[in-house]
Design an enzyme around this catalytic site. Structure first.
Site, mmCIF file in Angstrom:
data_model
loop_
_atom_site.group_PDB
_atom_site.id
_atom_site.type_symbol
_atom_site.label_atom_id
_atom_site.label_comp_id
_atom_site.label_asym_id
_atom_site.label_seq_id
_atom_site.Cartn_x
_atom_site.Cartn_y
_atom_site.Cartn_z
ATOM 1 N NE ARG A 14 -3.386 3.016 1.421
ATOM 2 C CZ ARG A 14 -4.228 3.005 2.198
ATOM 3 N NH1 ARG A 14 -5.028 2.295 2.720
ATOM 4 N NH2 ARG A 14 -4.820 4.561 2.370
ATOM 5 N NE ARG B 190 -7.691 4.042 -1.327
ATOM 6 C CZ ARG B 190 -7.636 4.642 -0.131
ATOM 7 N NH1 ARG B 190 -8.006 4.563 0.894
ATOM 8 N NH2 ARG B 190 -7.525 6.143 -0.540
ATOM 9 C CG ASP C 220 -8.577 1.694 2.865
ATOM 10 O OD1 ASP C 220 -7.827 2.340 3.778
ATOM 11 O OD2 ASP C 220 -9.773 2.485 2.512
ATOM 12 C CG ASP D 232 -10.772 2.437 6.939
ATOM 13 O OD1 ASP D 232 -9.588 2.804 6.834
ATOM 14 O OD2 ASP D 232 -11.320 2.970 6.126
HETATM 15 N N1 ROI Z 1 -15.114 3.396 -2.467
HETATM 16 C C1 ROI Z 1 -15.585 1.892 -2.563
HETATM 17 N N2 ROI Z 1 -16.518 1.537 -3.203
HETATM 18 N N3 ROI Z 1 -15.040 1.157 -1.526
HETATM 19 C C2 ROI Z 1 -14.053 1.403 -0.962
HETATM 20 O O1 ROI Z 1 -13.329 0.654 -0.318
HETATM 21 C C3 ROI Z 1 -13.487 2.919 -0.793
HETATM 22 N N4 ROI Z 1 -12.329 3.398 -0.245
HETATM 23 C C4 ROI Z 1 -11.861 4.619 -0.092
HETATM 24 C C5 ROI Z 1 -12.813 5.413 -1.021
HETATM 25 C C6 ROI Z 1 -11.756 5.851 -2.109
HETATM 26 C C7 ROI Z 1 -13.175 6.970 -0.296
HETATM 27 N N5 ROI Z 1 -13.777 5.103 -1.841
HETATM 28 C C8 ROI Z 1 -14.034 3.825 -1.772
HETATM 29 O O2 ROI Z 1 -11.080 4.979 0.765
#
Ligand code: ROI
Length: 273
Positions: free
Chosen positions: A201, A210, A213, A215
């Site tokens: 990443r 990315r 991710d 979170d």
């Molecule tokens: N949009 C979707 N559909 N899924 C994600 O995991 C995701 N992650 C993000 C941003 C770019 C805001 N948009 C996303 O960080």
């Protein structure tokens, strides 16, 4: 919650920074306060539903004698991890390590360290839109579930989602995990960043594509507004790619800031779009 206390168990062992401490040894004392629900053992009179404090005393003694740490911080941290891993009924632990014979060279009564560790339920959102996203998310959840500080409780299915935000990019694969952890929120976040980095990443375009991710969406009922961490995730109620997999595994997971559960947030978002 109910509590079982082991008070000042005496253990002769070899922890310490100095060579002399490691070779000669000295007396340590361990106090363990175990938080658990003793009701099942109370009504059944069945030891297997609680913690056998005799067995635990021997286990603590063995652990303290078989390992050798420089610091009482390390002794306490590793002992607490061991107790939490081995005793599934224990939800939280206050652990004190006393070292009354520490080589201080001044008159003193005692020196001790107390740590508190507890299992908390948390939800982690997973996302990827670069590379073999399915494999990347599978690897990430395997690493998460392999950590001794974490138990993986539930895993949602993965869903393909349109990118949320202004940046034009590939569709994402998203999912969600329900875990139990005794990592603090900050340490959990650091651990997740490490997994993101191992997946290659980079953080180039804000809200851009990315490989991985991870979170923290919710962490128990904690509300944290720190410089580097915000919990609950401040935008979860606007993100169907978070709410959909979250609702699949935990529709009643509660956001203490919005005072609403995941299902309500999802239904409200459906009304908006
Ligand atoms: N949009 C979707 N559909 N899924 C994600 O995991 C995701 N992650 C993000 C941003 C770019 C805001 N948009 C996303 O960080």
């Amino acid at each position: 919650m109910d509590k079982i206390t082991i008070d000042k168990l005496k253990v002769f062992c070899n922890h310490g920074v100095y060579e002399e401490e490691k070779s000669v040894g000295q007396n340590f004392y361990v106090t363990a306060e175990l938080y658990l629900d003793t009701y099942p053992a109370g009504i059944s009179d069945d030891l297997s539903k609680s913690v056998n404090y005799a067995g635990l005393c021997h286990d603590i003694t063995r652990f303290m004698q078989e390992n050798c740490y420089n610091l009482i911080e390390a002794a306490a941290e590793n002992l607490s991890a061991h107790i939490l891993a081995e005793n599934t009924a224990v939800r939280a632990l206050d652990l004190t390590v006393y070292k009354p014979e520490a080589p201080i060279g001044l008159p003193f009564k005692n020196v001790s360290l107390t740590i508190h560790r507890e299992w908390q339920k948390a939800y982690i959102a997973l996302g990827s839109n670069i590379g073999d996203s399915r494999l990347i998310l599978d690897n990430a959840s395997e690493k998460i579930s392999a950590a001794p500080e974490i138990r993986l409780l539930k895993k949602s299915s993965y869903i393909l989602t349109k990118p949320y935000g202004e940046v034009e990019q590939e569709d994402f694969l998203n999912g969600c995990l329900e875990i139990e952890t005794y990592f603090s929120p900050q340490h959990l976040l650091e651990f997740l960043h490490k997994i993101e980095n191992e997946a290659g990443r980079t953080r180039e375009i804000h809200w851009g594509p990315r490989t991985l991710d991870l979170d923290i969406i919710l962490y128990g009922d904690k509300i944290i507004n720190g410089e580097f961490i915000t919990v609950p995730h401040q935008d979860m109620h606007n993100r169907m790619f978070v709410l959909e997999p979250l609702c699949e595994i935990a529709p009643y997971a509660y956001n203490p800031v919005l005072a609403k559960n995941a299902l309500t947030l999802k239904n409200e978002l459906l009304q908006k779009v």
